[in-house]
Design an enzyme around this catalytic site. Structure first.
Site, short mmCIF file in Angstrom:
data_model
loop_
_atom_site.label_atom_id
_atom_site.label_comp_id
_atom_site.label_asym_id
_atom_site.label_seq_id
_atom_site.Cartn_x
_atom_site.Cartn_y
_atom_site.Cartn_z
CG ASP A 17 -54.91 27.02 -36.19
OD1 ASP A 17 -54.30 27.71 -35.36
OD2 ASP A 17 -55.39 25.98 -36.14
CE LYS A 39 -57.32 27.61 -31.31
NZ LYS A 39 -55.45 27.39 -31.18
CG ASP A 66 -54.30 27.97 -28.14
OD1 ASP A 66 -53.76 27.70 -27.16
OD2 ASP A 66 -54.34 27.25 -29.12
CE LYS A 68 -51.67 24.59 -26.68
NZ LYS A 68 -52.44 25.31 -27.95
CG ASP A 71 -40.42 31.34 -19.16
OD1 ASP A 71 -39.52 31.23 -18.23
OD2 ASP A 71 -40.07 31.87 -20.32
CB ILE A 72 -39.28 31.43 -14.29
CG1 ILE A 72 -38.97 32.78 -14.96
CG2 ILE A 72 -38.11 30.24 -14.49
CD1 ILE A 72 -37.53 33.38 -14.49
N PRO A 73 -42.31 31.76 -13.01
CG PRO A 73 -42.96 30.96 -10.63
CD PRO A 73 -41.78 30.77 -11.83
CG ASN A 74 -40.62 38.26 -12.33
OD1 ASN A 74 -41.20 38.82 -12.00
ND2 ASN A 74 -39.33 38.48 -13.22
CB THR A 129 -55.64 16.10 -27.63
OG1 THR A 129 -54.97 17.52 -28.60
CG2 THR A 129 -56.49 16.69 -26.64
NE ARG A 191 -61.66 17.33 -37.80
CZ ARG A 191 -61.17 18.50 -37.20
NH1 ARG A 191 -61.68 19.38 -36.08
NH2 ARG A 191 -59.86 18.54 -37.25
N GLY A 220 -61.36 24.41 -36.10
CA GLY A 220 -60.40 24.80 -37.06
C GLY A 220 -60.77 24.47 -38.55
NE ARG A 221 -56.90 20.69 -38.98
CZ ARG A 221 -56.27 19.82 -38.49
NH1 ARG A 221 -54.98 19.41 -39.38
NH2 ARG A 221 -56.28 19.34 -37.38
#
Ligand code: C5P
Length: 243
Positions: A17, A39, A66, A68, A71-74, A129, A191, A220-221
């Site tokens: 990140d 990632k 990552d 995510k 959108d529309i399938p196409n 989350t 953690r 990450g952190r």
């Protein structure tokens, strides 16, 4: 089943990140030689682009992109085609996009595979989350508990033919019961004992998450913000080999 050091490292997805490639490269240099998964999230991907992912692949890393997609399938089919050709090992789409969208992602992968290369795992984001019970019910308009929403999304992703989901480590047992042990779980919110919580609330230690049956843990952190990232990652790997 005890994990070897290499197997344990391969289950840790280090969350890069960072705002740009230069900052990410400093960490990668520190972790050189450790066979962890990398990632790349939207912050780094939007700044550093496909060439950064290609350079990670050239160095032999497994890469989880990552981004995510939702959108529309196409459009998702096209996105899935592009990232598959980039050579990523895993990427994700939102289960909330529905069955047709998730199936379109798989079609995009298949289409790209005609040219050969690695077939990535396609996993679904269930309920973020960061979504509280109140936000789920009153803003998004989904009734019931967060856990039941997560399970429904996981079952939808499984029915669409996806390989797994991103979820909190506390949801892994229920997801595996509903979708089978081979359905992969990727869990943030990890953690090690003594690490700062930052903005994560429902957390688990690496060894507890492994015992729940998580396949990959996104961290990450606890690594990136540590004064000694290499020692932090080595200690997590060591903990996993002992679990
Ligand atoms: O620094 P930390 O270990 O909290 O990083 C967790 C990583 O997992 C971040 O890259 C974050 O975007 C990602 N993530 C998350 N919760 C989700 C999905 C992804 O924390 N539900």
């Amino acid at each position: 089943m005890k994990l070897s050091r290499e197997q344990a490292a391969g289950r840790v997805m280090v969350a890069l990140d960072y705002p740009d490639a230069k900052a990410a490269e400093r960490l990668i240099e520190e972790l050189k030689g450790i066979p962890c998964y990398m990632k790349v999230g939207m912050q780094l991907f939007y700044a550093a682009g496909p060439s950064f992912v290609e350079s990670l692949k050239k160095r032999g890393y497994y890469v989880f992109l990552d981004v995510k997609m939702h959108d529309i399938p196409n459009t998702v089919k096209g996105g899935a085609n592009s990232v598959t050709r980039l050579g990523v090992d895993m990427f994700n789409v939102h289960a909330a996009g529905g069955t047709a969208m998730m199936e379109a992602a798989l079609e995009g992968v298949e289409q790209a595979m005609i040219a050969g290369g690695t077939k990535p795992s396609v996993i679904a984001v269930t309920q973020l989350t960061s979504t509280s019970q109140e936000v789920l019910n009153e803003q998004i308009g989904i009734t019931g508990s967060v856990e039941s929403a997560v399970l429904r999304y996981a079952e939808l992703a499984k029915a669409a033919g996806l390989n797994g989901v991103v979820a909190s480590p506390s949801e892994v047992v229920a997801i595996k019961e509903a979708c089978g042990v081979a359905f992969q779980t990727v869990t943030p919110g990890i953690r090690p004992v003594g690490a700062a919580l930052n903005d994560q609330s429902r957390i688990m230690t690496p060894s507890d998450a492994l015992r729940q049956g998580t396949d990959f843990m996104v961290i990450g952190r606890p690594i990136t913000a540590s004064p000694n990232p290499r020692a932090a990652l080595e200690s997590i790997i060591e903990e996993l080999t002992q679990a």
